[in-house]
Write a protein that holds these residues in place. Structure first.
Motif, short mmCIF file in Angstrom:
data_model
loop_
_atom_site.label_atom_id
_atom_site.label_comp_id
_atom_site.label_asym_id
_atom_site.label_seq_id
_atom_site.Cartn_x
_atom_site.Cartn_y
_atom_site.Cartn_z
N GLU A 187 1.25 -4.85 -5.27
CA GLU A 187 1.33 -5.28 -6.66
C GLU A 187 2.47 -6.27 -6.81
O GLU A 187 3.24 -6.50 -5.89
CB GLU A 187 1.62 -4.08 -7.58
CG GLU A 187 0.61 -2.97 -7.53
CD GLU A 187 1.09 -1.76 -8.30
OE1 GLU A 187 0.24 -1.08 -8.88
OE2 GLU A 187 2.30 -1.48 -8.31
N ALA A 188 2.59 -6.81 -8.02
CA ALA A 188 3.70 -7.70 -8.37
C ALA A 188 3.80 -8.87 -7.38
O ALA A 188 4.88 -9.28 -6.99
CB ALA A 188 5.02 -6.94 -8.43
N PHE A 227 7.70 -9.62 -5.44
CA PHE A 227 8.38 -8.32 -5.49
C PHE A 227 9.72 -8.41 -4.76
O PHE A 227 10.73 -7.83 -5.19
CB PHE A 227 7.50 -7.22 -4.85
CG PHE A 227 7.70 -7.10 -3.36
CD1 PHE A 227 8.63 -6.21 -2.84
CD2 PHE A 227 7.01 -7.93 -2.49
CE1 PHE A 227 8.84 -6.13 -1.48
CE2 PHE A 227 7.21 -7.85 -1.12
CZ PHE A 227 8.13 -6.94 -0.61
N TYR A 261 4.56 4.98 -3.42
CA TYR A 261 5.03 4.47 -4.71
C TYR A 261 5.88 5.52 -5.42
O TYR A 261 6.99 5.24 -5.86
CB TYR A 261 3.81 4.10 -5.57
CG TYR A 261 4.15 3.45 -6.89
CD1 TYR A 261 4.26 2.07 -7.00
CD2 TYR A 261 4.32 4.22 -8.04
CE1 TYR A 261 4.55 1.46 -8.22
CE2 TYR A 261 4.60 3.62 -9.26
CZ TYR A 261 4.72 2.25 -9.34
OH TYR A 261 5.01 1.67 -10.55
N GLY A 272 0.17 2.80 -9.62
CA GLY A 272 0.92 1.66 -10.14
C GLY A 272 0.57 1.40 -11.60
O GLY A 272 -0.09 2.20 -12.26
N ASN A 327 1.95 -0.78 -2.86
CA ASN A 327 0.68 -0.84 -3.59
C ASN A 327 0.07 -2.23 -3.63
O ASN A 327 -0.97 -2.43 -4.25
CB ASN A 327 0.87 -0.34 -5.03
CG ASN A 327 0.86 1.17 -5.14
OD1 ASN A 327 0.63 1.87 -4.16
ND2 ASN A 327 1.10 1.67 -6.33
N ASN A 332 6.00 -1.29 -5.53
CA ASN A 332 4.98 -2.31 -5.78
C ASN A 332 4.50 -2.93 -4.47
O ASN A 332 3.31 -3.23 -4.32
CB ASN A 332 5.53 -3.41 -6.67
CG ASN A 332 5.91 -2.91 -8.06
OD1 ASN A 332 7.03 -3.14 -8.51
ND2 ASN A 332 5.00 -2.23 -8.74
N ARG A 371 10.97 -1.88 -6.64
CA ARG A 371 10.02 -2.96 -6.36
C ARG A 371 9.30 -2.76 -5.03
O ARG A 371 8.21 -3.30 -4.81
CB ARG A 371 10.74 -4.32 -6.37
CG ARG A 371 10.90 -4.92 -7.76
CD ARG A 371 9.58 -5.04 -8.47
NE ARG A 371 9.70 -5.59 -9.82
CZ ARG A 371 8.76 -5.49 -10.73
NH1 ARG A 371 7.62 -4.88 -10.44
NH2 ARG A 371 8.92 -6.00 -11.93
#
Length: 269
Positions: free
Chosen positions: A140-141, A175, A18, A87, A138, A135, A132
């Motif tokens: 995420e998103a 993402f 990240y 994050g 991780n 993300n 992005r």
């Protein structure tokens, strides 16, 4: 199997993908901004100095934005507030912080604010497209639950599909949607901004704001990890405000006498 979010260990320190991805995006953005700034008559040293102020402000505001709207959680986990490597930073928060510094710095050093924003805009949206993928590492998103068949129908490589298997369920790769939209915006801005008599100063930046906020509104609607205010998604509210505001300011400024973007610092804003 999900990808390891940790790239390597440096002694006892875990270096996360990240952070590497975000740092790489920023470095590329600064490199491109200084090149274009030189063409428009902005001293690269001014950009470097401004970045030294803008980066901490962007990082702090990005984290504060996220923590404020997730205070129900962080009020009970105060020790996690600084754990940005896991994050939890908001793009809109970082943009607000960076914008405030750019305005302050340019006013202090008598540099056209609009011109500086025009120079920065395409590089910022490129950094957002790259960021992005932090993300992604991780997990995420992400978006709503979907099927393996749907993801395969997007002709995604297996390693992306596997990473979208989160807690045993496949998720929409939102993402990726935002990354592609931002990358397309970068291409559009880079293609158009050097056309003579197309953009006046400030209009490259305003086009960026309108472009990004328009796409972000729809992508945000597909996400399941959005920051919320009551029953509304905060990023969608802000996207609508920014889109309408950018269009309105664009029209207002176009009616007034403004220097062309390509004239650089030979004219004031």
């Amino acid at each position: 199997m999900a990808l390891n979010p940790i790239a390597f260990h440096l002694g006892g320190i875990e270096v996360h993908w990240y952070g590497i991805i975000i740092a790489s995006a920023v470095l590329l953005a600064v490199f491109l901004a200084t090149r274009e700034g030189s063409r428009r008559g902005i001293d690269p040293d001014n950009i470097y100095d401004m970045i030294l102020w803008a980066l901490p402000a962007a990082l702090i505001c990005a984290r504060l934005y996220y923590v404020i709207f997730e205070w129900g959680y962080y009020s009970k986990h105060l020790d996690e507030i600084i754990r940005i490597w896991d994050g939890g930073i908001a793009i809109y928060g970082s943009l607000i912080g960076a914008l405030a510094v750019i305005i302050w710095y340019c006013r202090k050093h008598f540099i056209s604010v609009w011109l500086m924003l025009d120079v920065a805009a395409p590089t910022v949206i490129l950094a957002q497209a790259i960021g992005r993928w932090g993300n992604f590492m991780n997990q995420e998103a992400f978006g709503q639950v979907t099927t393996l068949k749907f993801l395969q129908g997007l002709h995604l490589p297996e390693w992306i599909i596997n990473q979208m298997n989160i807690t045993g369920m496949y998720r929409q790769p939102t993402f990726l949607y935002e990354s592609v939209w931002s990358l397309l915006g970068f291409v559009v801005l880079m293609t158009l901004r050097h056309n003579p008599h197309l953009f006046k100063q400030g209009e490259v930046f305003l086009t960026y704001v309108a472009w990004y906020s328009f796409g972000r509104f729809f992508v945000e609607g597909m996400r399941t990890d959005s920051l919320m205010l009551g029953g509304l998604r905060i990023s969608q509210i802000l996207s609508v405000i920014l889109f309408i505001g950018a269009i309105g300011v664009f029209i207002y400024r176009r009616r007034k006498r403004q220097p062309w973007y390509l004239t650089g610092t030979t004219n004031d804003d």
